[in-house]
Design a protein around this motif. Structure first.
Motif, PDB file in Angstrom:
ATOM      1  N   CYS A  88       0.766  -1.158  -0.133  1.00 52.46           N
ATOM      2  CA  CYS A  88       0.029  -0.031  -0.164  1.00 52.46           C
ATOM      3  C   CYS A  88       0.936   1.398  -0.172  1.00 52.46           C
ATOM      4  O   CYS A  88       0.214   2.422  -0.432  1.00 52.46           O
ATOM      5  CB  CYS A  88      -0.854  -0.146   1.104  1.00 52.46           C
ATOM      6  SG  CYS A  88      -0.144   0.437   2.865  1.00 52.46           S
ATOM      7  N   ASN A  89       1.977   0.938   0.490  1.00 56.61           N
ATOM      8  CA  ASN A  89       3.057   2.192   0.573  1.00 56.61           C
ATOM      9  C   ASN A  89       2.840   3.449   1.511  1.00 56.61           C
ATOM     10  O   ASN A  89       3.380   4.584   1.395  1.00 56.61           O
ATOM     11  CB  ASN A  89       3.304   2.933  -0.947  1.00 56.61           C
ATOM     12  CG  ASN A  89       3.999   1.949  -2.009  1.00 56.61           C
ATOM     13  OD1 ASN A  89       4.729   1.181  -1.640  1.00 56.61           O
ATOM     14  ND2 ASN A  89       3.695   2.138  -3.242  1.00 56.61           N
ATOM     15  N   THR A  90       1.680   2.987   2.398  1.00 55.02           N
ATOM     16  CA  THR A  90       1.227   4.074   3.353  1.00 55.02           C
ATOM     17  C   THR A  90       1.306   3.466   4.663  1.00 55.02           C
ATOM     18  O   THR A  90       1.373   4.338   5.624  1.00 55.02           O
ATOM     19  CB  THR A  90       0.016   4.668   3.201  1.00 55.02           C
ATOM     20  OG1 THR A  90      -0.983   3.669   3.042  1.00 55.02           O
ATOM     21  CG2 THR A  90       0.256   5.424   1.698  1.00 55.02           C
ATOM     22  N   CYS A  91       1.113   2.189   4.908  1.00 49.87           N
ATOM     23  CA  CYS A  91       1.110   1.721   6.342  1.00 49.87           C
ATOM     24  C   CYS A  91       2.640   1.668   7.176  1.00 49.87           C
ATOM     25  O   CYS A  91       3.398   2.086   6.542  1.00 49.87           O
ATOM     26  CB  CYS A  91       0.687   0.288   6.542  1.00 49.87           C
ATOM     27  SG  CYS A  91       1.826  -0.803   5.821  1.00 49.87           S
ATOM     28  N   CYS A  94       5.247  -0.592   5.428  1.00 50.92           N
ATOM     29  CA  CYS A  94       5.733   0.117   4.210  1.00 50.92           C
ATOM     30  C   CYS A  94       6.509   1.318   4.594  1.00 50.92           C
ATOM     31  O   CYS A  94       7.664   1.694   3.694  1.00 50.92           O
ATOM     32  CB  CYS A  94       4.726   0.691   3.557  1.00 50.92           C
ATOM     33  SG  CYS A  94       3.608  -0.885   2.495  1.00 50.92           S
ATOM     34  N   CYS A 102       3.570  -5.490   4.613  1.00 52.03           N
ATOM     35  CA  CYS A 102       2.422  -4.697   4.314  1.00 52.03           C
ATOM     36  C   CYS A 102       1.191  -4.889   4.957  1.00 52.03           C
ATOM     37  O   CYS A 102       0.800  -6.129   4.614  1.00 52.03           O
ATOM     38  CB  CYS A 102       2.294  -4.185   2.934  1.00 52.03           C
ATOM     39  SG  CYS A 102       0.860  -3.173   2.706  1.00 52.03           S
ATOM     40  N   ARG A 103       0.529  -4.109   5.659  1.00 55.87           N
ATOM     41  CA  ARG A 103      -0.770  -4.471   6.259  1.00 55.87           C
ATOM     42  C   ARG A 103      -1.854  -4.749   5.219  1.00 55.87           C
ATOM     43  O   ARG A 103      -2.942  -5.458   5.633  1.00 55.87           O
ATOM     44  CB  ARG A 103      -1.193  -3.644   7.418  1.00 55.87           C
ATOM     45  CG  ARG A 103      -0.361  -3.563   8.472  1.00 55.87           C
ATOM     46  CD  ARG A 103      -0.752  -2.281   9.555  1.00 55.87           C
ATOM     47  NE  ARG A 103       0.286  -2.281  10.647  1.00 55.87           N
ATOM     48  CZ  ARG A 103       0.184  -3.019  11.872  1.00 55.87           C
ATOM     49  NH1 ARG A 103      -0.597  -3.942  11.912  1.00 55.87           N
ATOM     50  NH2 ARG A 103       1.140  -2.724  12.370  1.00 55.87           N
TER      51      ARG A 103
HETATM   52 ZN   LIG Z   1       1.522  -1.097   3.453  1.00 55.88          ZN
END
Ligand SMILES: [Zn+2]
Ligand SMILES: [Zn+2]
Length: 335
Positions: A88-91, A94, A102-103
């Motif tokens: 997701c690049n935001t959790c 990440c 990644c979650r």
């Molecule tokens: Zn993530």
């Protein structure tokens, strides 16, 4: 387009479906080669966290046939592969550069439709150029990238001895990779003698057939055990056996995928007394570039691993073959 589909566990067929729609950030890839992985077999049998109905296939290569409006690095005609894992690049994982944990991890061929189809869509962020390597070699970039991630965690020391249990496609990649990372002597075991012959061709120092005499022969090769012992089978009893073969200060690499929920027994006192390390490694973790470099340079040979190339129409036969055929190593669909 033509696509393989697992409608529900153990019910697979080839169907006609619409081509994937691409978003502004996606690349549409015409698949030329796609490998069957143990994970696909687990998905086929309902032993993995997948969504149904599903078109599986996450080890693939092909040609770009369309790009979304935001795509800048690729154009139609480019030869590519893709890392199937889409973080997701935001959790928080990440953000710590641990995208394989990644979650909200999604994966092509697992949680969204994959490459056992004429076309597959992938976000530009996970697409990689393959240069002039063959499409069949490029469909092995993903499995090798999984090996590279494990190698980085295992931290091979120059001159280490290593034992790889299992000479399937992953075991053969692991054996070559350990050597390229500095292991001096790599020994490989398997039930199937001709797979062991292949391991020797690819650089194994010695091989041992898995039978009642295996332990005695390994003992004569390495009386004190091996610095690195890898389970590349995913069979619980084989994983348990790693503790018999590892030397003091050694590392056990849990690489083969056991069925979800598997528990094994291990000699806890020996882990303490002999300073053992047990390392897991999951999927790919920003290791596609290294894998591409290892194949492109000829450091790791992947094409000898391809034992069968089938048309996609033979999807179900391919799955059966990949699970049971005694002459199988890597089974590819070619499109
Ligand atoms: Zn993530
Ligand atoms: Zn795989």
């Amino acid at each position: 387009m033509k696509a393989a589909q697992i409608v529900r566990p153990l019910d697979g067929r080839v169907v006609s479906t619409p081509e994937p729609e691409i978003s502004a950030n996606d690349v549409l890839i015409q698949v030329h080669a796609a490998g069957i992985c143990g994970t696909d077999l687990h998905i086929f049998k309902g032993e993995y966290e997948a969504m149904y109905p599903l078109t599986p296939g996450h080890e693939f290569s092909g040609e770009v046939v369309a790009v979304g409006t935001n795509v800048t690095r690729f154009r139609v005609g480019d030869r590519v592969t893709a890392d199937p894992n889409i973080p997701c690049n935001t959790c928080d994982y990440c953000q710590r550069n641990e995208p394989n944990q990644c979650r909200n991890l999604r994966a092509i061929g697992v949680t969204r439709n994959g490459a056992f189809a004429e076309y597959v869509a992938a976000p530009e962020s996970v697409v990689f150029a393959i240069g002039d390597m063959s499409y069949s070699a490029a469909a092995l970039i993903e499995p090798l990238a999984c090996v590279v991630w494990g190698l980085k965690r295992v931290e091979v020391q120059p001159g280490d001895s290593a034992l790889v249990l299992g000479a399937g496609p992953m075991g053969l990649l692991v054996a070559q990779s350990l050597k390229s990372a500095g292991a001096a002597r790599v020994v490989v075991t398997d039930l199937i003698p001709w797979r062991l012959a292949m391991a020797e061709q690819l650089g194994a120092a010695a091989t041992v057939v898995t039978d009642a005499g295996q332990d005695a022969r390994l003992k004569s090769i390495a009386p004190d055990g091996f610095a690195i012992v890898v389970d590349a089978t995913g069979i619980p009893a084989v994983l348990e056996s790693t503790f018999r073969y590892v030397k003091p200060r050694g590392t056990i690499w849990v690489f083969g995928v056991t069925p979800v929920g598997t528990h094994v027994q291990f000699p806890a006192y020996e882990v303490f007394r002999r300073d053992l390390k047990i390392i897991g490694s999951f999927a790919v973790n920003r290791t596609f570039p290294q894998s591409i470099a290892l194949i492109q340079s000829g450091t790791i040979q992947v094409e000898p691993l391809i034992s069968h190339q089938l048309p996609l129409d033979d999807f179900v036969q391919g799955m059966v073959l990949a699970e049971k055929d005694p002459k199988r190593v890597k089974v590819h669909f070619c499109l």
